[in-house]
Design a protein around this motif. Sequence first.
Motif, PDB file in Angstrom:
ATOM      1  N   VAL A 163       1.028  -1.575  -0.393  1.00 14.46           N
ATOM      2  CA  VAL A 163      -0.046  -0.235   0.006  1.00 14.46           C
ATOM      3  C   VAL A 163       0.844   0.954  -0.030  1.00 14.46           C
ATOM      4  N   ILE A 164       0.863   2.410  -0.994  1.00  9.37           N
ATOM      5  CA  ILE A 164       1.874   3.144  -1.263  1.00  9.37           C
ATOM      6  C   ILE A 164       0.959   4.355  -0.348  1.00  9.37           C
ATOM      7  N   GLN A 165       0.198   4.608  -1.130  1.00  4.66           N
ATOM      8  CA  GLN A 165      -0.412   5.779   0.197  1.00  4.66           C
ATOM      9  C   GLN A 165      -1.998   5.586   0.630  1.00  4.66           C
ATOM     10  N   GLN A 166      -2.317   6.113   1.482  1.00  2.55           N
ATOM     11  CA  GLN A 166      -3.807   5.978   1.655  1.00  2.55           C
ATOM     12  C   GLN A 166      -4.265   7.745   2.201  1.00  2.55           C
ATOM     13  N   PHE A 178      -4.315  11.141   5.843  1.00  8.81           N
ATOM     14  CA  PHE A 178      -3.480  10.844   5.017  1.00  8.81           C
ATOM     15  C   PHE A 178      -1.982  10.209   6.305  1.00  8.81           C
ATOM     16  N   MET A 179      -1.725   8.772   4.947  1.00  9.52           N
ATOM     17  CA  MET A 179      -1.173   7.422   5.655  1.00  9.52           C
ATOM     18  C   MET A 179       0.135   6.882   4.910  1.00  9.52           C
ATOM     19  N   VAL A 180       1.017   7.360   4.929  1.00  4.38           N
ATOM     20  CA  VAL A 180       1.592   6.911   4.213  1.00  4.38           C
ATOM     21  C   VAL A 180       2.816   5.568   4.421  1.00  4.38           C
ATOM     22  N   LEU A 235       4.030   6.669   8.907  1.00  6.79           N
ATOM     23  CA  LEU A 235       3.983   8.181   9.432  1.00  6.79           C
ATOM     24  C   LEU A 235       2.006   8.900   8.759  1.00  6.79           C
ATOM     25  N   ALA A 236       1.118   8.895   9.577  1.00  6.98           N
ATOM     26  CA  ALA A 236      -0.023   9.477   9.616  1.00  6.98           C
ATOM     27  C   ALA A 236      -0.058  10.839   9.979  1.00  6.98           C
ATOM     28  N   VAL A 237      -0.908  11.267   9.128  1.00  5.62           N
ATOM     29  CA  VAL A 237      -1.540  13.038   9.417  1.00  5.62           C
ATOM     30  C   VAL A 237      -2.413  13.286   9.614  1.00  5.62           C
ATOM     31  N   VAL A 238      -3.411  13.907  10.297  1.00  2.00           N
ATOM     32  CA  VAL A 238      -4.762  14.166  10.678  1.00  2.00           C
ATOM     33  C   VAL A 238      -4.425  15.905  10.568  1.00  2.00           C
TER      34      VAL A 238
END
Length: 138
Positions: free
Chosen positions: A77-80, A90-92, A100-103
Amino acid sequence: MTMSQMNSPVNRDWMVADVASVSDVRHVVVLSADGLLMARSEDTGRDSADRLAAACSGLQSLAKGLGKEFGSDSRAVIQQMVEFDGGFLFMVAAGQGSYLAVVTDAAVDPQLIAQQMRIQVNRIGSHLVSPPRRGGIS
């Protein structure tokens, strides 16, 4: 990674400081593939960071299943990106076995966040190796 490092993400919080400083970012965490918190942004409380890490681990697992069923067999999974009322997640991948997850708020520029996340992952990737945990006690 030692157990003390896993239980003490505070010493790694520098890893998320640059992403956390972007306008409209609310929370940033780094998590292991099995949902353990590895680092968090300064303004994100430990309980919230733990819940976010666990939820992101679940999303990552679902995405891998979808990738296997509808993508290639690599399950990579590359990104979400998830849009919800009031913001985005966002998650990569951020190193072997870590993410790394960003809200963010809804007003964020997704392209800017994606760019900053790539830069951050390039900086921290070598510091983030989280091999899978093995069953049993050693």
